[in-house]
Motif scaffolding. Structure first.
Motif, PDB file in Angstrom:
ATOM      1  N   TYR A  89      22.329  27.349  -7.106  1.00 29.94           N
ATOM      2  CA  TYR A  89      21.116  26.712  -7.613  1.00 29.94           C
ATOM      3  C   TYR A  89      21.102  26.743  -9.147  1.00 29.94           C
ATOM      4  O   TYR A  89      20.788  25.741  -9.801  1.00 29.94           O
ATOM      5  CB  TYR A  89      19.890  27.426  -7.051  1.00 29.94           C
ATOM      6  N   GLY A  90      21.468  27.870  -9.711  1.00 28.24           N
ATOM      7  CA  GLY A  90      21.508  27.984 -11.165  1.00 28.24           C
ATOM      8  C   GLY A  90      22.500  27.036 -11.799  1.00 28.24           C
ATOM      9  O   GLY A  90      22.221  26.429 -12.844  1.00 28.24           O
ATOM     10  N   ALA A  91      23.671  26.898 -11.167  1.00 25.91           N
ATOM     11  CA  ALA A  91      24.683  25.993 -11.703  1.00 25.91           C
ATOM     12  C   ALA A  91      24.222  24.544 -11.652  1.00 25.91           C
ATOM     13  O   ALA A  91      24.407  23.779 -12.609  1.00 25.91           O
ATOM     14  CB  ALA A  91      25.984  26.164 -10.923  1.00 25.91           C
ATOM     15  N   GLU A  92      23.595  24.148 -10.560  1.00 29.88           N
ATOM     16  CA  GLU A  92      23.151  22.767 -10.421  1.00 29.88           C
ATOM     17  C   GLU A  92      21.970  22.469 -11.342  1.00 29.88           C
ATOM     18  O   GLU A  92      21.849  21.364 -11.881  1.00 29.88           O
ATOM     19  CB  GLU A  92      22.798  22.478  -8.968  1.00 29.88           C
ATOM     20  N   LEU A  93      21.107  23.443 -11.531  1.00 24.12           N
ATOM     21  CA  LEU A  93      19.914  23.225 -12.348  1.00 24.12           C
ATOM     22  C   LEU A  93      20.262  23.133 -13.831  1.00 24.12           C
ATOM     23  O   LEU A  93      19.688  22.312 -14.564  1.00 24.12           O
ATOM     24  CB  LEU A  93      18.916  24.356 -12.111  1.00 24.12           C
ATOM     25  N   THR A  94      21.194  23.974 -14.278  1.00 32.06           N
ATOM     26  CA  THR A  94      21.527  24.017 -15.706  1.00 32.06           C
ATOM     27  C   THR A  94      22.712  23.149 -16.078  1.00 32.06           C
ATOM     28  O   THR A  94      22.906  22.834 -17.257  1.00 32.06           O
ATOM     29  CB  THR A  94      21.841  25.463 -16.139  1.00 32.06           C
ATOM     30  N   GLY A  95      23.535  22.794 -15.084  1.00 34.44           N
ATOM     31  CA  GLY A  95      24.746  22.037 -15.363  1.00 34.44           C
ATOM     32  C   GLY A  95      25.896  22.899 -15.844  1.00 34.44           C
ATOM     33  O   GLY A  95      26.940  22.380 -16.250  1.00 34.44           O
ATOM     34  N   HIS A  96      25.737  24.225 -15.775  1.00 35.88           N
ATOM     35  CA  HIS A  96      26.785  25.146 -16.232  1.00 35.88           C
ATOM     36  C   HIS A  96      27.239  26.029 -15.064  1.00 35.88           C
ATOM     37  O   HIS A  96      26.414  26.656 -14.398  1.00 35.88           O
ATOM     38  CB  HIS A  96      26.279  26.024 -17.371  1.00 35.88           C
ATOM     39  N   ARG A  97      28.538  26.088 -14.847  1.00 38.31           N
ATOM     40  CA  ARG A  97      29.088  26.836 -13.717  1.00 38.31           C
ATOM     41  C   ARG A  97      29.538  28.236 -14.117  1.00 38.31           C
ATOM     42  O   ARG A  97      30.332  28.866 -13.416  1.00 38.31           O
ATOM     43  CB  ARG A  97      30.251  26.053 -13.101  1.00 38.31           C
ATOM     44  N   THR A  98      29.032  28.721 -15.212  1.00 35.39           N
ATOM     45  CA  THR A  98      29.370  30.066 -15.675  1.00 35.39           C
ATOM     46  C   THR A  98      28.259  31.041 -15.301  1.00 35.39           C
ATOM     47  O   THR A  98      27.079  30.728 -15.376  1.00 35.39           O
ATOM     48  CB  THR A  98      29.559  30.086 -17.197  1.00 35.39           C
ATOM     49  N   VAL A  99      28.677  32.242 -14.902  1.00 39.37           N
ATOM     50  CA  VAL A  99      27.737  33.298 -14.516  1.00 39.37           C
ATOM     51  C   VAL A  99      28.105  34.563 -15.277  1.00 39.37           C
ATOM     52  O   VAL A  99      29.232  35.061 -15.151  1.00 39.37           O
ATOM     53  CB  VAL A  99      27.773  33.574 -13.007  1.00 39.37           C
ATOM     54  N   ALA A 100      27.186  35.079 -16.071  1.00 38.37           N
ATOM     55  CA  ALA A 100      27.406  36.349 -16.751  1.00 38.37           C
ATOM     56  C   ALA A 100      27.048  37.474 -15.797  1.00 38.37           C
ATOM     57  O   ALA A 100      25.972  37.469 -15.185  1.00 38.37           O
ATOM     58  CB  ALA A 100      26.572  36.441 -18.018  1.00 38.37           C
ATOM     59  N   MET A 101      27.951  38.430 -15.666  1.00 33.86           N
ATOM     60  CA  MET A 101      27.747  39.547 -14.743  1.00 33.86           C
ATOM     61  C   MET A 101      28.533  40.752 -15.208  1.00 33.86           C
ATOM     62  O   MET A 101      29.463  40.637 -16.025  1.00 33.86           O
ATOM     63  CB  MET A 101      28.178  39.165 -13.320  1.00 33.86           C
ATOM     64  N   HIS A 102      28.179  41.908 -14.698  1.00 32.77           N
ATOM     65  CA  HIS A 102      28.946  43.124 -14.988  1.00 32.77           C
ATOM     66  C   HIS A 102      30.131  43.192 -14.027  1.00 32.77           C
ATOM     67  O   HIS A 102      29.993  42.873 -12.839  1.00 32.77           O
ATOM     68  CB  HIS A 102      28.064  44.365 -14.821  1.00 32.77           C
ATOM     69  N   GLU A 143      29.636  30.683 -25.154  1.00 37.13           N
ATOM     70  CA  GLU A 143      29.648  29.453 -24.356  1.00 37.13           C
ATOM     71  C   GLU A 143      28.397  29.388 -23.499  1.00 37.13           C
ATOM     72  O   GLU A 143      27.751  30.407 -23.238  1.00 37.13           O
ATOM     73  CB  GLU A 143      30.893  29.379 -23.490  1.00 37.13           C
ATOM     74  N   PRO A 144      28.014  28.193 -23.052  1.00 36.84           N
ATOM     75  CA  PRO A 144      26.787  28.048 -22.267  1.00 36.84           C
ATOM     76  C   PRO A 144      26.855  28.818 -20.954  1.00 36.84           C
ATOM     77  O   PRO A 144      27.927  28.961 -20.355  1.00 36.84           O
ATOM     78  CB  PRO A 144      26.712  26.533 -22.015  1.00 36.84           C
ATOM     79  N   LEU A 145      25.705  29.310 -20.516  1.00 37.08           N
ATOM     80  CA  LEU A 145      25.605  30.074 -19.272  1.00 37.08           C
ATOM     81  C   LEU A 145      24.713  29.334 -18.285  1.00 37.08           C
ATOM     82  O   LEU A 145      23.691  28.770 -18.654  1.00 37.08           O
ATOM     83  CB  LEU A 145      24.989  31.449 -19.530  1.00 37.08           C
ATOM     84  N   GLY A 146      25.103  29.379 -17.020  1.00 34.51           N
ATOM     85  CA  GLY A 146      24.221  28.885 -15.979  1.00 34.51           C
ATOM     86  C   GLY A 146      23.249  29.961 -15.537  1.00 34.51           C
ATOM     87  O   GLY A 146      22.047  29.725 -15.440  1.00 34.51           O
ATOM     88  N   THR A 147      23.784  31.163 -15.306  1.00 31.61           N
ATOM     89  CA  THR A 147      22.962  32.265 -14.787  1.00 31.61           C
ATOM     90  C   THR A 147      23.430  33.590 -15.363  1.00 31.61           C
ATOM     91  O   THR A 147      24.638  33.828 -15.495  1.00 31.61           O
ATOM     92  CB  THR A 147      23.049  32.340 -13.246  1.00 31.61           C
ATOM     93  N   LEU A 148      22.492  34.429 -15.712  1.00 38.36           N
ATOM     94  CA  LEU A 148      22.764  35.849 -15.941  1.00 38.36           C
ATOM     95  C   LEU A 148      22.327  36.584 -14.689  1.00 38.36           C
ATOM     96  O   LEU A 148      21.176  36.457 -14.257  1.00 38.36           O
ATOM     97  CB  LEU A 148      21.983  36.378 -17.140  1.00 38.36           C
ATOM     98  N   THR A 149      23.226  37.345 -14.078  1.00 41.38           N
ATOM     99  CA  THR A 149      22.855  38.154 -12.925  1.00 41.38           C
ATOM    100  C   THR A 149      22.850  39.623 -13.336  1.00 41.38           C
ATOM    101  O   THR A 149      23.771  40.100 -14.010  1.00 41.38           O
ATOM    102  CB  THR A 149      23.805  37.916 -11.738  1.00 41.38           C
ATOM    103  N   VAL A 150      21.799  40.313 -12.951  1.00 42.01           N
ATOM    104  CA  VAL A 150      21.629  41.720 -13.301  1.00 42.01           C
ATOM    105  C   VAL A 150      21.424  42.509 -12.014  1.00 42.01           C
ATOM    106  O   VAL A 150      20.463  42.254 -11.280  1.00 42.01           O
ATOM    107  CB  VAL A 150      20.421  41.933 -14.240  1.00 42.01           C
ATOM    108  N   THR A 171      16.765  39.870 -20.526  1.00 41.07           N
ATOM    109  CA  THR A 171      16.363  38.664 -19.818  1.00 41.07           C
ATOM    110  C   THR A 171      15.826  37.611 -20.791  1.00 41.07           C
ATOM    111  O   THR A 171      16.063  36.406 -20.608  1.00 41.07           O
ATOM    112  CB  THR A 171      15.308  38.988 -18.743  1.00 41.07           C
ATOM    113  N   GLY A 172      15.132  38.056 -21.825  1.00 43.67           N
ATOM    114  CA  GLY A 172      14.665  37.117 -22.834  1.00 43.67           C
ATOM    115  C   GLY A 172      15.813  36.454 -23.576  1.00 43.67           C
ATOM    116  O   GLY A 172      15.764  35.254 -23.873  1.00 43.67           O
ATOM    117  N   ALA A 173      16.854  37.227 -23.869  1.00 45.66           N
ATOM    118  CA  ALA A 173      18.023  36.685 -24.553  1.00 45.66           C
ATOM    119  C   ALA A 173      18.734  35.647 -23.694  1.00 45.66           C
ATOM    120  O   ALA A 173      19.220  34.628 -24.201  1.00 45.66           O
ATOM    121  CB  ALA A 173      18.982  37.813 -24.925  1.00 45.66           C
ATOM    122  N   ALA A 174      18.803  35.903 -22.382  1.00 41.36           N
ATOM    123  CA  ALA A 174      19.451  34.950 -21.481  1.00 41.36           C
ATOM    124  C   ALA A 174      18.699  33.626 -21.476  1.00 41.36           C
ATOM    125  O   ALA A 174      19.309  32.548 -21.545  1.00 41.36           O
ATOM    126  CB  ALA A 174      19.514  35.527 -20.070  1.00 41.36           C
TER     127      ALA A 174
END
Length: 371
Positions: A89-102, A143-150, A171-174
């Motif tokens: 959902y995040g990728a489709e909504l933002t147009g970015h297929r990148t996910v920041a994660m630990h 680079e652009p992010l679609g989603t930050l997952t925490v 979360t504000g930075a994301a």
């Protein structure tokens, strides 16, 4: 049948089944135990759910949304499926297929990188340190992010939690970077004491939240993905496509509702009591607690013994004393092993003195098995 006739796994299970006291985790429940726990639920004479549209499944979804302060929530048979829908959902909504994660998060360590294999998403690691990333590290990805997952708490790093201010800033930075925020909150139920905030206040920092109904709540299975009404509609469509719209799921839903009623209100007490027992575990010879001051009742215990000897000691102690201490253990380095400790309901009647006494006996047994 004697002990010699059993496989190690069978002997371990038999010892745990026969134990009367438990420090970490609790007794193994039979199917009858599971059914007995929900047999007193209201509405058992009503019709069950059909394809997750009504009945106790819909009641559970509404109850979860209310607790998390979201517009809706969608029941999933597994958390892995729920998380894939959130990231898609995040990728489709933002147009970015990148996910920041630990790199130690559940998505990387325990889901066989389903986010990449199923949806073609690409992971970015802002940090490899045993903590959540900082806003500066998020921005430095460049680079652009679609989603930050925490993941809250970050289990494989020791059930770590950031401070409330750190979480707000992250979360504000994301969002400032144009990314959505997704909380892997399988154990979000445990975080309210540490943050000093309600579940709804915590969930409000994210665009979507996944919670588990069997981790800590003692449910049979299942999870929920919570967020906006638009996300929920999308989630129901993709749940169907992924095969998650099971014909009937009322046993899992009833067990989850039972956990919300009976276990969730007690979790702050688990955390409070765990804080009284942690110093006794930390004082055992050679022991180390990670983190030093656990923010929840879950944490890691490290001991300077081989895992094989410690696992044997767990079984011997259970067979001889009827006490299940801590385990299973896994080797982390030569002569050093780690176990996850969960000081829940079964630990409430333990005192620090009993932890010390039992822990010393446990270590004596481990030393004997290690010879």
């Amino acid at each position: 049948m004697t002990h010699d006739d059993l496989t190690p796994a069978q002997r371990r299970r038999a010892a745990r089944r026969a134990s009367k006291r438990f420090l970490s985790d609790g007794p193994l429940l039979t199917m009858r135990d599971r059914l007995d726990a929900i047999v007193g639920a209201d509405g058992l004479d009503e019709l069950p759910d059909f394809y997750a549209t009504d009945g106790p499944v819909r009641e559970l979804e509404q109850r979860t949304a209310e607790l998390l302060g979201t517009e809706d929530a969608v029941f999933f048979p597994t958390g892995t499926m729920a998380q894939q829908v959130a990231l898609r959902y995040g990728a489709e909504l933002t147009g970015h297929r990148t996910v920041a994660m630990h790199p130690l998060c559940h998505l990387e360590q325990h889901e066989r990188q389903a986010y990449h294999q199923l949806t073609g998403l690409r992971a970015l690691w802002p940090t490899t340190e045993h903590r959540q990333p900082t806003p500066a590290e998020l921005a430095a990805l460049g680079e652009p992010l679609g989603t930050l997952t925490v993941e809250l708490p970050l289990r494989d790093a020791g059930f770590l939690l950031p401070s409330w201010d750190e979480l707000v800033e992250l979360t504000g930075a994301a969002r400032a970077l144009g990314a959505r925020v997704h909380f892997d909150g399988a154990r979000l139920w445990n975080t309210t004491t540490h943050f000093g905030r309600s579940l709804a206040e915590i969930a409000a920092l994210a665009d979507s939240v996944y919670v588990s109904f069997y981790k800590d709540l003692g449910g049979i299975s299942g999870a929920a993905l919570a967020g906006t009404a638009e996300l929920a509609a999308y989630a129901r469509a993709w749940r169907h496509r992924m095969g998650g719209t099971v014909f009937q799921q009322w046993p899992a839903a009833l067990a989850a509702l039972h956990g919300l009623d009976t276990v969730l209100p007690r979790i702050p007490g688990f955390t409070e009591h765990a804080a009284t027992l942690v110093p006794a575990l930390a004082a055992l010879p050679g022991a180390r607690i990670n983190p030093v001051a656990p923010p929840t009742h879950d944490f890691q215990l490290w001991l300077p013994h081989p895992a094989e000897a410690l696992n044997a000691a767990v079984v011997t102690l259970a067979e001889q004393d009827g006490t299940w201490f801590i385990g299973p253990w896994a080797d982390a380095a030569p002569g050093l092993a780690m176990a996850e400790v969960r000081l829940g309901a079964s630990a409430l009647d333990w005192t620090p003195e009993e932890v010390t006494r039992t822990g010393l006996r446990f270590l004596d047994l481990a030393a004997a098995h290690g010879r």
